[in-house]
Scaffold this active site. Sequence first.
Site, PDB file in Angstrom:
ATOM      1  N   CYS A 115       0.838  -1.202   0.000  1.00 20.72           N
ATOM      2  CA  CYS A 115       0.000   0.000   0.000  1.00 20.72           C
ATOM      3  C   CYS A 115       0.876   1.256   0.000  1.00 20.72           C
ATOM      4  O   CYS A 115       1.982   1.264   0.550  1.00 20.72           O
ATOM      5  CB  CYS A 115      -0.892   0.054   1.236  1.00 20.72           C
ATOM      6  N   ASP A 116       0.335   2.300  -0.589  1.00 18.82           N
ATOM      7  CA  ASP A 116       0.986   3.606  -0.487  1.00 18.82           C
ATOM      8  C   ASP A 116      -0.079   4.688  -0.614  1.00 18.82           C
ATOM      9  O   ASP A 116      -1.049   4.522  -1.362  1.00 18.82           O
ATOM     10  CB  ASP A 116       2.046   3.805  -1.563  1.00 18.82           C
ATOM     11  N   SER A 117       0.101   5.777   0.116  1.00 19.08           N
ATOM     12  CA  SER A 117      -0.850   6.891   0.068  1.00 19.08           C
ATOM     13  C   SER A 117      -0.112   8.215  -0.050  1.00 19.08           C
ATOM     14  O   SER A 117       0.947   8.400   0.548  1.00 19.08           O
ATOM     15  CB  SER A 117      -1.719   6.922   1.328  1.00 19.08           C
TER      16      SER A 117
ATOM     17  N   GLY B 213      -2.706   3.789  -3.354  1.00 17.47           N
ATOM     18  CA  GLY B 213      -2.357   2.747  -4.304  1.00 17.47           C
ATOM     19  C   GLY B 213      -2.206   1.418  -3.601  1.00 17.47           C
ATOM     20  O   GLY B 213      -1.641   1.345  -2.505  1.00 17.47           O
TER      21      GLY B 213
END
Length: 227
Positions: free
Chosen positions: A75-77, A116
């Site tokens: 995950c990435d934000s 993402g």
Amino acid sequence: MRFVLASASPARLSVLRAAGIEPVVRVSGVDERAVQESLSDPAPAELVTALATAKAEAVVERVAADFDEAVIVGCDSMLWVPGEEGDELVGKPATAELAARRWERMAGGSGELLTGHAVLRLSGGTVVDRVGDHLSTGVRFGEPSAHELDRYIATGEPLRVAGGFTLDGLGGWFVNGVDGDPSSVIGISLPLTRSLLARVGVEVVSLWNRAESVEQAPSRADSGSVV
């Protein structure tokens, strides 16, 4: 099959546990700046998805050594907000001063949090499928007083999270509303993760492994309104 979270985020872990999954945690240690620099002028959605994919890929070897069957979730934000020279995509503020400047611009306004996600499916210790996508969620910010903002930044929380705020922590006091999926703002979107799992042939209910989530869940026949 084991659910592997390629993240050290306590917020993501908390969301998954509340949703019935006790994941195996394998921290990726990915150099995010290096990933960004390897891309040629990426669109915001492309960037967060690429970062999520890099994190999932980084732990494959370690996961394969422990489990034959697994799904790895990365995950990435990042937050898309008005900047001093136009809109900008921002991650974790590097300093308290930067966090303060960002909050001064965000206060009373809104931003777009891009999350993402990437899912890799392992079978026999080998990656047999991989998918990635992103989700956009609107965030409406309150207007903390100067003293409130100073106290908040002094806690150090804004320096550890994308955009310099949380929804499920101290920053939640200064968020007026969310337009979209709240779990994505916390760090891992349950709807997006479920969709990606389905695309690699895995039903999320097959991954529920927190006994209390199954034992305490009421049946449809037992459910009813509570006032």
